[in-house]
Design an enzyme around this catalytic site. Structure first.
Site, PDB file in Angstrom:
ATOM      1  N   ASP A 126       0.809  -1.215   0.000  1.00 30.70           N
ATOM      2  CA  ASP A 126       0.000   0.000   0.000  1.00 30.70           C
ATOM      3  C   ASP A 126       0.847   1.272   0.000  1.00 30.70           C
ATOM      4  O   ASP A 126       0.600   2.189   0.771  1.00 30.70           O
ATOM      5  CB  ASP A 126      -0.900  -0.040   1.241  1.00 30.70           C
ATOM      6  CG  ASP A 126      -2.029   0.958   1.169  1.00 30.70           C
ATOM      7  OD1 ASP A 126      -2.420   1.311   0.050  1.00 30.70           O
ATOM      8  OD2 ASP A 126      -2.505   1.382   2.226  1.00 30.70           O
ATOM      9  N   GLU A 131       7.273  10.634   1.905  1.00 25.94           N
ATOM     10  CA  GLU A 131       7.609  11.971   2.374  1.00 25.94           C
ATOM     11  C   GLU A 131       9.108  12.213   2.288  1.00 25.94           C
ATOM     12  O   GLU A 131       9.897  11.273   2.273  1.00 25.94           O
ATOM     13  CB  GLU A 131       7.157  12.165   3.833  1.00 25.94           C
ATOM     14  CG  GLU A 131       5.669  12.191   4.027  1.00 25.94           C
ATOM     15  CD  GLU A 131       5.028  10.805   4.019  1.00 25.94           C
ATOM     16  OE1 GLU A 131       3.816  10.754   3.790  1.00 25.94           O
ATOM     17  OE2 GLU A 131       5.715   9.806   4.216  1.00 25.94           O
ATOM     18  N   ASP A 146       4.122   5.264   7.189  1.00 29.71           N
ATOM     19  CA  ASP A 146       2.872   4.617   6.791  1.00 29.71           C
ATOM     20  C   ASP A 146       3.085   3.178   6.335  1.00 29.71           C
ATOM     21  O   ASP A 146       3.064   2.867   5.146  1.00 29.71           O
ATOM     22  CB  ASP A 146       2.157   5.418   5.699  1.00 29.71           C
ATOM     23  CG  ASP A 146       0.792   4.819   5.351  1.00 29.71           C
ATOM     24  OD1 ASP A 146       0.268   4.022   6.149  1.00 29.71           O
ATOM     25  OD2 ASP A 146       0.271   5.138   4.279  1.00 29.71           O
TER      26      ASP A 146
END
Length: 180
Positions: A126, A131, A146
């Site tokens: 996913d 970033e 994440d």
């Protein structure tokens, strides 16, 4: 710092709901979303003072270091029943990516290769965004945040996670040495 442990209502709660549900992926590019997510996790773990302090410190550090607006990952999945992502159908996709800034020079493309290897090891399919630090401009490194879908299927190796490595046929020497 304990005063930050309460999730405030109104606009910040809306930012949180949009960010967590992924209804509006652009919303994650805002510092308010990062702050709302931080406040949410601080709230749900108020019984653990040490954990709360770590999250509060992480949010303050992210603000001080100015995390860049989130970059869309070139090998993100489409999740569409009939339409595949371009990287799934175009054999020359990597060549196209190599011509687009910031992947055309510097370390960014190799950082994505490392991220693909890491995601494969933890089973994270996913990876839509990543970033960077604004402070260093395009010469920065990627941040591996994440990993919510990681470790989900321990007995299944999803080889498509390695698509960047397989299509570009490149990996850092140091990454290869660690893996071997």
């Amino acid at each position: 710092m304990t005063g930050r442990a309460v999730l405030r209502g109104g606009a910040e709660e809306q930012w949180l709901q949009a960010a967590v549900s992924n209804e509006k992926l652009d919303i994650i590019e805002s510092r308010k979303a990062l702050k709302a997510i931080d406040d949410y996790f601080v709230k749900i773990r108020t019984d653990d003072d040490h954990f709360r302090e770590i999250l509060v410190d992480a949010a303050e550090l992210a603000e001080e270091l100015e995390i860049e607006a989130v970059w869309r990952h070139p090998w993100r999945r489409s999740y569409h029943k009939r339409r595949k992502a371009q990287w799934e159908t175009d054999p020359n996709y990597c060549q196209m990516v190599r011509e687009i800034p910031p992947y055309d020079k510097g370390r960014r493309l190799l950082d994505l290769m490392d991220m693909a290897v890491f995601d494969f090891l933890i089973g994270n399919m996913d990876r839509h965004h990543y970033e960077t630090f604004r402070l260093f401009g395009n010469n920065t490194f990627t941040l591996h945040l994440d990993h919510g879908r990681g470790f989900g299927k321990p007995y299944h190796d999803e080889v498509s996670i390695l698509a960047p490595v397989l299509q570009c046929c490149m990996i850092r020497q140091s990454t290869l040495e660690v893996l071997l």
